[in-house]
Design a protein around this motif. Structure first.
Motif, PDB file in Angstrom:
ATOM      1  N   GLU A 175      83.780 -64.194  24.080  1.00 32.88           N
ATOM      2  CA  GLU A 175      83.601 -64.331  22.631  1.00 32.88           C
ATOM      3  C   GLU A 175      82.335 -65.084  22.254  1.00 32.88           C
ATOM      4  OE1 GLU A 175      86.112 -65.903  18.715  1.00 32.88           O
ATOM      5  OE2 GLU A 175      87.117 -65.540  20.618  1.00 32.88           O
ATOM      6  N   LEU A 176      81.973 -66.096  23.030  1.00 36.99           N
ATOM      7  CA  LEU A 176      80.838 -66.938  22.664  1.00 36.99           C
ATOM      8  C   LEU A 176      79.523 -66.469  23.278  1.00 36.99           C
ATOM      9  CD1 LEU A 176      82.497 -70.475  23.011  1.00 36.99           C
ATOM     10  CD2 LEU A 176      82.360 -68.997  20.995  1.00 36.99           C
ATOM     11  N   GLY A 177      79.595 -65.517  24.183  1.00 31.27           N
ATOM     12  CA  GLY A 177      78.390 -65.066  24.857  1.00 31.27           C
ATOM     13  C   GLY A 177      77.335 -64.533  23.911  1.00 31.27           C
ATOM     14  N   GLU A 178      77.751 -63.846  22.868  1.00 28.18           N
ATOM     15  CA  GLU A 178      76.784 -63.272  21.941  1.00 28.18           C
ATOM     16  C   GLU A 178      76.006 -64.354  21.189  1.00 28.18           C
ATOM     17  OE1 GLU A 178      79.501 -62.390  18.000  1.00 28.18           O
ATOM     18  OE2 GLU A 178      79.414 -60.855  19.564  1.00 28.18           O
ATOM     19  N   SER A 179      76.528 -65.584  21.226  1.00 23.55           N
ATOM     20  CA  SER A 179      75.829 -66.720  20.607  1.00 23.55           C
ATOM     21  C   SER A 179      75.056 -67.547  21.622  1.00 23.55           C
ATOM     22  CB  SER A 179      76.836 -67.619  19.878  1.00 23.55           C
ATOM     23  OG  SER A 179      77.486 -66.916  18.839  1.00 23.55           O
ATOM     24  N   GLY A 180      74.980 -67.055  22.862  1.00 29.42           N
ATOM     25  CA  GLY A 180      74.206 -67.760  23.876  1.00 29.42           C
ATOM     26  C   GLY A 180      74.921 -68.915  24.535  1.00 29.42           C
ATOM     27  N   VAL A 181      76.222 -69.051  24.292  1.00 31.40           N
ATOM     28  CA  VAL A 181      77.006 -70.139  24.884  1.00 31.40           C
ATOM     29  C   VAL A 181      77.671 -69.624  26.160  1.00 31.40           C
ATOM     30  CG1 VAL A 181      78.897 -71.765  24.546  1.00 31.40           C
ATOM     31  CG2 VAL A 181      77.401 -71.169  22.624  1.00 31.40           C
ATOM     32  N   ARG A 182      77.492 -70.352  27.243  1.00 29.40           N
ATOM     33  CA  ARG A 182      78.071 -69.963  28.533  1.00 29.40           C
ATOM     34  C   ARG A 182      79.320 -70.794  28.815  1.00 29.40           C
ATOM     35  NH1 ARG A 182      75.704 -71.362  32.573  1.00 29.40           N
ATOM     36  NH2 ARG A 182      74.263 -72.927  31.752  1.00 29.40           N
ATOM     37  N   VAL A 183      80.337 -70.149  29.382  1.00 30.63           N
ATOM     38  CA  VAL A 183      81.590 -70.825  29.711  1.00 30.63           C
ATOM     39  C   VAL A 183      82.006 -70.415  31.117  1.00 30.63           C
ATOM     40  CG1 VAL A 183      83.938 -71.357  28.968  1.00 30.63           C
ATOM     41  CG2 VAL A 183      82.232 -70.641  27.269  1.00 30.63           C
ATOM     42  N   ASN A 184      82.177 -71.387  31.991  1.00 32.76           N
ATOM     43  CA  ASN A 184      82.579 -71.138  33.370  1.00 32.76           C
ATOM     44  C   ASN A 184      83.663 -72.125  33.781  1.00 32.76           C
ATOM     45  OD1 ASN A 184      80.620 -69.002  34.491  1.00 32.76           O
ATOM     46  ND2 ASN A 184      79.227 -70.457  33.512  1.00 32.76           N
ATOM     47  N   ALA A 185      84.237 -71.892  34.947  1.00 32.98           N
ATOM     48  CA  ALA A 185      85.259 -72.788  35.478  1.00 32.98           C
ATOM     49  C   ALA A 185      84.964 -73.099  36.935  1.00 32.98           C
ATOM     50  CB  ALA A 185      86.648 -72.162  35.350  1.00 32.98           C
TER      51      ALA A 185
END
Length: 253
Positions: A175-185
Motif C-alpha cells: 500500500e505504501l510503496g507508491e509513496s516511496g515508503v519501504r516496509v520490511n521485516a
C-alpha cells in the motif's frame, strides 16, 4: 540524553529499546548517523541504552511508553518528530512472550500480547507513515520471529502475533510503496537473550539451537542490528515487502 532542539539529518524510532536486540539496533542506528527516539518502559534497561547512546554522542530522546496505550505511542512519535525532525526510520521491535500452555492462556494475557506485539506495531507504523508518505520517503522494519514458521509450544500468543507482523509488513509494503515508503521485516532466530529463560536449561537449549542451525555458533545482537541497518539504509532502496530470517540457517525458504 535529551536533544538540543537542532534538526538532524536522519531520525529513527526504535521500540523496545531497553532489551538486548532493541539496544543493539539503537546503537547501530546511532553509529549510522541517526538521532534516536528510544521507546519502552522506563527503567534500568532503557536508561542503560540511553547511557550507551550518550557515550557515543548520539542525540537521544528517552520515551517512557506503555505500548498498550495508543495515545502514548502517538505522543512519543510526534514529540520525536518535533525535537529532531522528520522520522526517516521506524523499527517495531518491542515484544512480550509469556510462556503458557495454549489451553491455559487467559484472555487477559492474550490481549496484552496482542496489544504490545501486534496492535502497537500497527499504530506506530500508522503514525510514523503519515509523515513518510507526505515526504514520499521512509523505511519501516517490523521484527518478527522464526517461531511463526513452524510454531513453538506454549507460545501460541507470541507466535500468532509474530506471524501478524510479517503479514502487516507485506500489506503496508504494497500500500505504501507508491509513496516511496519501504516496509520490511526481520525474523530473528534464537539469539542468546534473557528471553531464553523460558526455555529451561540453558546448556540444553543452546545445544538444541546449534543442532538446528546451519551455522554452528550463536548469533550476536549486533548481527541482527546490521541487517536492520541495511533495511533502513540506502543500500536497500529497492527492497520492500521482504522478511529476512536472521537465524544462522535454521529456517530456509
Amino acid at each position: 540524553m535529551a536533544g538540543d532542539g537542532v534538526l538532524h539529518q536522519r531520525v529513527a524510532v526504535v521500540t523496545g529499546a531497553g532489551g538486548a536486540l532493541g539496544r543493539a539496533t539503537a546503537l547501530r542506528l546511532g553509529a549510522d548517523g541517526f538521532a534516536l527516539g528510544v521507546l519502552g518502559r522506563k527503567g534500568a534497561e532503557l536508561e542503560e541504552t540511553a547511557a550507551q547512546l550518550e557515550a557515543l554522542s548520539v542525540p537521544t530522546r528517552i520515551l517512557d511508553v506503555d505500548l498498550r496505550e495508543a495515545d502514548a505511542i502517538e505522543i512519543a512519535i510526534t514529540s520525536t518528530n518535533e525535537e529532531f525532525g522528520p522520522i526517516e526510520a521506524l523499527v517495531n521491535n518491542a515484544a512480550i512472550y509469556p510462556s503458557t500452555p495454549f489451553l491455559d492462556i487467559p484472555l487477559s494475557e492474550y490481549d496484552d500480547v496482542v496489544a504490545v506485539n501486534q496492535r502497537a506495531y500497527f499504530y506506530a507504523a500508522q503514525v510514523a507513515a503519515r509523515g513518510m508518505v507526505a515526504r514520499r520517503s521512509g523505511a519501516i522494519v517490523n521484527v518478527g520471529s522464526i517461531t511463526w514458521h513452524g510454531g513453538w509450544s506454549n507460545l501460541a500468543s507470541y507466535v500468532s502475533t509474530k506471524g501478524a507482523a510479517v503479514s502487516l509488513t507485506r500489506a503496508l509494503a504494497r500500500e505504501l510503496g507508491e509513496s516511496g515508503v519501504r516496509v520490511n521485516a526481520v525474523s530473528p532466530g534464537a539469539f542468546p537473550t534473557k528471553a531464553e529463560a523460558i526455555q529451561g536449561d540453558a546448556a540444553e537449549y543452546g545445544a538444541h539451537v546449534l543442532a538446528h542451525q546451519a551455522l554452528k555458533r550463536r548469533g550476536t545482537d549486533a548481527e541482527l542490528a546490521a541487517v536492520i541497518s541495511f533495511l533502513v539504509g540506502p543500500d536497500a532502496s529497492f527492497v520492500t515487502g521482504q522478511t529476512i530470517n536472521v537465524d544462522g540457517g535454521w529456517i530456509m525458504e
